[in-house]
Scaffold this active site. Structure first.
Site, PDB file in Angstrom:
ATOM      1  N   HIS A 107       0.131   2.651  -4.337  1.00  0.00           N
ATOM      2  CA  HIS A 107       0.973   2.773  -5.541  1.00  0.00           C
ATOM      3  C   HIS A 107       0.249   3.520  -6.664  1.00  0.00           C
ATOM      4  O   HIS A 107       0.393   3.173  -7.838  1.00  0.00           O
ATOM      5  CB  HIS A 107       1.403   1.387  -6.039  1.00  0.00           C
ATOM      6  CG  HIS A 107       2.343   0.687  -5.102  1.00  0.00           C
ATOM      7  ND1 HIS A 107       3.701   0.950  -5.067  1.00  0.00           N
ATOM      8  CD2 HIS A 107       2.118  -0.249  -4.142  1.00  0.00           C
ATOM      9  CE1 HIS A 107       4.285   0.196  -4.134  1.00  0.00           C
ATOM     10  NE2 HIS A 107       3.336  -0.540  -3.553  1.00  0.00           N
TER      11      HIS A 107
ATOM     12  N   ASP B 274      -0.878  -4.509  -2.746  1.00  0.00           N
ATOM     13  CA  ASP B 274       0.175  -4.598  -1.733  1.00  0.00           C
ATOM     14  C   ASP B 274       0.532  -3.232  -1.160  1.00  0.00           C
ATOM     15  O   ASP B 274       0.225  -2.192  -1.732  1.00  0.00           O
ATOM     16  CB  ASP B 274       1.433  -5.230  -2.341  1.00  0.00           C
ATOM     17  CG  ASP B 274       2.031  -4.359  -3.439  1.00  0.00           C
ATOM     18  OD1 ASP B 274       1.245  -3.827  -4.255  1.00  0.00           O
ATOM     19  OD2 ASP B 274       3.264  -4.199  -3.497  1.00  0.00           O
ATOM     20  N   GLU B 275       1.183  -3.258  -0.039  1.00  0.00           N
ATOM     21  CA  GLU B 275       1.832  -2.096   0.582  1.00  0.00           C
ATOM     22  C   GLU B 275       0.934  -0.853   0.638  1.00  0.00           C
ATOM     23  O   GLU B 275       1.304   0.234   0.186  1.00  0.00           O
ATOM     24  CB  GLU B 275       3.122  -1.755  -0.163  1.00  0.00           C
ATOM     25  CG  GLU B 275       4.165  -2.861  -0.106  1.00  0.00           C
ATOM     26  CD  GLU B 275       5.437  -2.491  -0.844  1.00  0.00           C
ATOM     27  OE1 GLU B 275       6.527  -2.844  -0.352  1.00  0.00           O
ATOM     28  OE2 GLU B 275       5.354  -1.848  -1.921  1.00  0.00           O
ATOM     29  N   VAL B 276      -0.244  -1.003   1.200  1.00  0.00           N
ATOM     30  CA  VAL B 276      -1.148   0.140   1.336  1.00  0.00           C
ATOM     31  C   VAL B 276      -0.835   0.864   2.642  1.00  0.00           C
ATOM     32  O   VAL B 276      -0.926   0.295   3.732  1.00  0.00           O
ATOM     33  CB  VAL B 276      -2.623  -0.323   1.323  1.00  0.00           C
ATOM     34  CG1 VAL B 276      -3.543   0.890   1.450  1.00  0.00           C
ATOM     35  CG2 VAL B 276      -2.928  -1.098   0.045  1.00  0.00           C
TER      36      VAL B 276
ATOM     37  N   GLU C 249      -0.849  -9.815   0.319  1.00  0.00           N
ATOM     38  CA  GLU C 249      -1.541  -9.056   1.363  1.00  0.00           C
ATOM     39  C   GLU C 249      -3.056  -9.125   1.226  1.00  0.00           C
ATOM     40  O   GLU C 249      -3.776  -9.053   2.219  1.00  0.00           O
ATOM     41  CB  GLU C 249      -1.119  -7.579   1.332  1.00  0.00           C
ATOM     42  CG  GLU C 249       0.297  -7.322   1.805  1.00  0.00           C
ATOM     43  CD  GLU C 249       1.263  -7.190   0.651  1.00  0.00           C
ATOM     44  OE1 GLU C 249       2.116  -6.312   0.692  1.00  0.00           O
ATOM     45  OE2 GLU C 249       1.145  -7.978  -0.308  1.00  0.00           O
TER      46      GLU C 249
END
EC number: 3.2.1.52
Length: 501
Positions: A237, A297-299, A350
């Site tokens: 992000h 998160d969300e890597v 995460e």
């Protein structure tokens, strides 16, 4: 003179000046500035009405009692038909001689606009303000009651943020989780790295939050008993970060050549950590709260997998092809950097799931709805303080009264011991900004977020959706009366309708 005794605790800002019994909330969930409220207990207040005095008459109208629709519902509440008329010209709340506080406690002085008190005041058929004799014993069920707003995907003007802080106070939320930057834009104006917003914001002058803007938000929130926790999410992000900070992001490859695109923060360069050290040193001084949200998160690993230097580093470190270990390597170094600023940190789930070594006081936010109960069990089982946002993503909209779905959530409905459940300190309603800007944020958020507010404040036994609907309809009208364009729950009307901009 009629005296009312208030046992003042940190949540006093959001409780009524009646015979109030107040439990202390977790001090870690409050601004340190609000510690002065602890010193104020017990506090004796004098409520003076009509030239400094209260006068009452008996009003035997059940209709007027029904109009008192408190939201969120107090822990204990009893109202009678005995009514006191209020004179707006002379009404005041003053310190009594016995008070251990005084005008020097500025937060308490401002807190005299107590929210539940204002909800008890109603107009009779003649337009006079009345308040019924009421006993309230109140305290929040959960210490952390937050709203997440996203100011990166769409820039949120300062006026909109302040208006929603006002609405948060009306609903007894006490944490503003400011997701201030993300992939699309970097509106935070950094003194240390001005190019981050100069090159990363949608516009370097009109779509940024200056240091004075940030200070205003923090102070406006503080005076309403609301903490401001900023989130600077890395290593993913971060596309907007790369516009203003050379070599921060990982170059992606197509075969053996650079593709011209970039991925997450480059975790193998010392320069990345030097930047983070300076940046979070600044953030720790700008935002006074004891915690910073570090995301995590969300890597997306695909860019790391394509980069030959990254692959070589993976071999050297013995990570094999497990890129979650590389993510953990980065996060661990970042946590050490932030810990050196004497700040605590919050992370998305995460970071815990990937086995990063966390400090004991880390707060883990559970946001993924799939297997939510199992995640709560695992995180609390490991001894970490937890907040829940998974069931309260308000950016997902549907036809009808979806507030009921948010209202029916029981945060502690997961397998675990009593000790584990005590580690769940609250939750957050999240409104992500893909489809939200200044034109529709407020009506999309309210009164849907009000359902979350009552779930986090009121007793576990408060679950009657029918009763909640009646009270929420009135509470929504109360917000509309105060200029907050909260959307309607269903067919009906407000006594005073929203008149537009």
């Amino acid at each position: 003179m009629t005296w009312v005794e208030v046992n003042a605790a940190p949540e006093l800002i959001h409780t009524p000046p009646f015979r109030l019994k107040q439990k202390s909330a977790d001090r870690t969930a409050l601004n340190t500035d609000m510690y002065c409220l602890l010193k104020c207990a017990p506090l004796i207040l004098a409520v003076a009405v009509c030239h400094g005095w209260l006068f009452g008459d008996f009003v035997g109208k059940q209709k007027e009692l029904d109009e008192i629709s408190l939201w969120p519902l107090p822990q204990k509440f009893q109202s009678s038909a005995v009514a006191f008329k209020l004179s707006p010209a002379s009404f005041q709340i003053v310190h009594a001689k016995q008070s251990s506080a005084g005008p020097s406690c500025s937060i308490l002085v401002n807190a005299f606009r107590l929210e539940t008190f204002s909800q008890l005041v109603y107009e009779d058929n003649y337009g006079a303000n009345n308040i019924n004799k009421t006993d309230i014993s109140d305290f929040p069920r959960f210490a952390h009651r937050g709203i997440l707003l996203d100011s990166s995907r769409h820039f949120l003007p300062l006026k909109v943020i302040l208006a929603n802080l006002e609405a948060m106070a009306m609903n007894k939320f006490n944490v503003f989780h400011w997701h201030i930057v993300d992939d699309p834009s970097f509106p935070y104006m950094s003194r240390t790295f001005p190019d981050l917003s100069q090159k990363g914001a949608y516009h370097p002058f009109t779509h940024v939050y200056t240091p004075s803007d940030v200070k205003m938000v923090i102070e406006f929130a503080r005076m309403r008993g609301i903490r401001v926790i900023p989130e600077f999410d890395t290593p993913g992000h971060t596309q907007s970060w790369g516009n203003g900070q050379l070599d921060l992001l990982t170059p992606c490859y197509s075969g053996s050549s650079p593709s011209g695109t970039f991925g997450p923060v480059n975790p193998i360069l010392n320069s990345s950590y030097d930047f983070m050290t300076q940046f979070f040193k600044e953030i720790s001084t700008v935002f006074p709260d004891a915690y910073i949200h570090l995301g995590g998160d969300e890597v997306d690993f695909s860019c790391w997998k394509s980069n030959p230097d990254i692959k070589k580093f993976m071999v050297q470190q013995g990570f094999g092809t497990d890129y979650s270990k590389l993510e953990s390597f980065y996060i661990q170094r970042l946590l050490d950097i932030v810990a050196a600023t004497k700040k605590g940190y919050m992370v998305w789930q995460e970071v815990f799931d990937n086995g990063v070594k966390l400090k004991d006081d880390t707060v883990v936010e559970v946001w993924i709805g799939n297997k939510m109960e199992e995640e709560l069990q695992n995180v609390t089982g490991a001894g970490f303080t937890t907040i829940l946002s998974a069931p309260w993503y308000l950016d997902y909209i549907s036809y009808g009264q979806d507030w009921q779905r948010y209202y029916k959530v029981e945060p502690l409905n997961f397998p675990g011991t009593d000790a584990q459940k005590k580690l769940v300190i609250g939750g957050e309603a999240c409104l992500w900004g893909e489809y939200v800007d200044a034109t529709n944020l407020t009506p999309r958020l309210w009164p849907r977020a009000s359902a979350v507010a009552e779930r986090l404040w009121s007793d576990k036994s408060v679950t009657d959706v029918g009763n909640a609907y009646k009270r929420l309809v009135q509470h929504r009208c109360r917000m509309v009366k105060r200029g907050i364009p909260a959307e309607p729950l269903f067919v009906g009307h407000c006594r005073q309708e929203y008149m537009g901009l």
